[in-house]
Scaffold this motif. Structure first.
Motif, mmCIF file in Angstrom:
data_model
loop_
_atom_site.group_PDB
_atom_site.id
_atom_site.type_symbol
_atom_site.label_atom_id
_atom_site.label_comp_id
_atom_site.label_asym_id
_atom_site.label_seq_id
_atom_site.Cartn_x
_atom_site.Cartn_y
_atom_site.Cartn_z
ATOM 1 N N VAL A 151 17.608 -2.128 28.522
ATOM 2 C CA VAL A 151 18.404 -1.967 29.408
ATOM 3 C C VAL A 151 19.441 -2.784 29.298
ATOM 4 C CG1 VAL A 151 19.089 -2.033 31.979
ATOM 5 C CG2 VAL A 151 17.130 -0.524 31.116
ATOM 6 N N LYS A 152 19.000 -4.019 28.922
ATOM 7 C CA LYS A 152 20.195 -5.426 28.610
ATOM 8 C C LYS A 152 20.765 -5.041 27.313
ATOM 9 C CE LYS A 152 17.150 -8.878 30.695
ATOM 10 N NZ LYS A 152 16.316 -9.895 30.597
ATOM 11 N N ASN A 174 3.627 -4.544 33.065
ATOM 12 C CA ASN A 174 4.809 -5.303 32.167
ATOM 13 C C ASN A 174 5.927 -4.554 31.854
ATOM 14 O OD1 ASN A 174 6.255 -7.223 31.006
ATOM 15 N ND2 ASN A 174 4.438 -7.419 29.439
ATOM 16 N N ASP A 175 6.929 -4.425 32.440
ATOM 17 C CA ASP A 175 8.426 -3.874 32.282
ATOM 18 C C ASP A 175 9.376 -4.705 31.427
ATOM 19 O OD1 ASP A 175 9.040 -5.305 34.121
ATOM 20 O OD2 ASP A 175 10.229 -3.845 35.106
ATOM 21 N N ASP A 176 8.832 -5.674 30.616
ATOM 22 C CA ASP A 176 10.021 -6.590 29.946
ATOM 23 C C ASP A 176 10.540 -5.827 28.682
ATOM 24 O OD1 ASP A 176 8.989 -8.875 31.407
ATOM 25 O OD2 ASP A 176 7.666 -9.302 30.099
ATOM 26 N N GLU A 191 15.218 -6.648 39.489
ATOM 27 C CA GLU A 191 14.887 -7.957 39.313
ATOM 28 C C GLU A 191 14.669 -8.421 37.925
ATOM 29 O OE1 GLU A 191 11.425 -7.865 41.756
ATOM 30 O OE2 GLU A 191 12.752 -7.742 43.636
ATOM 31 N N THR A 192 14.226 -7.280 37.056
ATOM 32 C CA THR A 192 13.823 -7.921 35.907
ATOM 33 C C THR A 192 15.080 -7.875 34.838
ATOM 34 O OG1 THR A 192 13.340 -5.381 35.250
ATOM 35 C CG2 THR A 192 11.470 -6.953 35.974
ATOM 36 N N ILE A 193 15.891 -7.061 35.188
ATOM 37 C CA ILE A 193 17.386 -7.034 34.266
ATOM 38 C C ILE A 193 18.161 -7.934 34.508
ATOM 39 C CG2 ILE A 193 19.387 -5.507 34.134
ATOM 40 C CD1 ILE A 193 17.974 -3.284 34.823
ATOM 41 N N GLU A 194 18.244 -8.911 35.633
ATOM 42 C CA GLU A 194 18.941 -10.109 35.929
ATOM 43 C C GLU A 194 18.660 -11.134 34.912
ATOM 44 O OE1 GLU A 194 18.670 -10.469 39.898
ATOM 45 O OE2 GLU A 194 20.295 -8.854 40.488
#
Length: 133
Positions: A71-72, A63-65, A130-133
């Motif tokens: 990063v966001k 899980n890299d949330d 993919e997780t940053i968008e």
């Protein structure tokens, strides 16, 4: 001279040279030994990396949330007023450094200014986003 005597002399000379290398190596001999040790270590390390994909192990899920949220947040700061401040200060620093003749510092400041402007493009180009968008 017989074959056995020549072979004996050959092995004796090899042994004497090897003993001299290990007893009191010259600088060139020490460098060659260090190069060989480095090549051996590098080969052993790359071998492990090369065989890492061979095992048929199920894919590891993580899980890299939290990392994506961090990063966001950084992108939000750099693309907002803080990013504009960084760009202006770095741009002024580049102009002042160039005026005083410190062209290396000016180039560094210019890279910082442009980097703050196009950071998101670099990240989208070189990383999995993919997780940053």
């Amino acid at each position: 001279m017989s074959f056995f005597k020549r072979t004996n002399e050959f092995y004796r000379s090899i042994g004497q040279k090897a003993g001299a290398v290990f007893a009191a190596p010259t600088k060139a001999q020490a460098q060659v030994m260090m190069l060989g040790a480095a090549a051996l270590i590098l080969t052993a390390g790359v071998n492990g990396i090369a065989h890492a994909q061979i095992d048929d192990v199920s894919e590891i899920n993580y899980n890299d949330d939290k990392i994506a949220d961090a990063v966001k947040t950084v992108f939000t700061f750099l693309e907002g007023s803080f990013g504009a401040l960084v760009m202006v200060v770095a741009g002024l620093g580049a102009i002042m450094s160039a005026a005083f003749g410190q062209y290396k510092a000016a180039l560094g400041s210019l890279v910082v200014a442009v980097g703050a402007f196009i950071l998101r493009s670099f990240v989208y180009t070189f990383f999995n986003v993919e997780t940053i968008e």
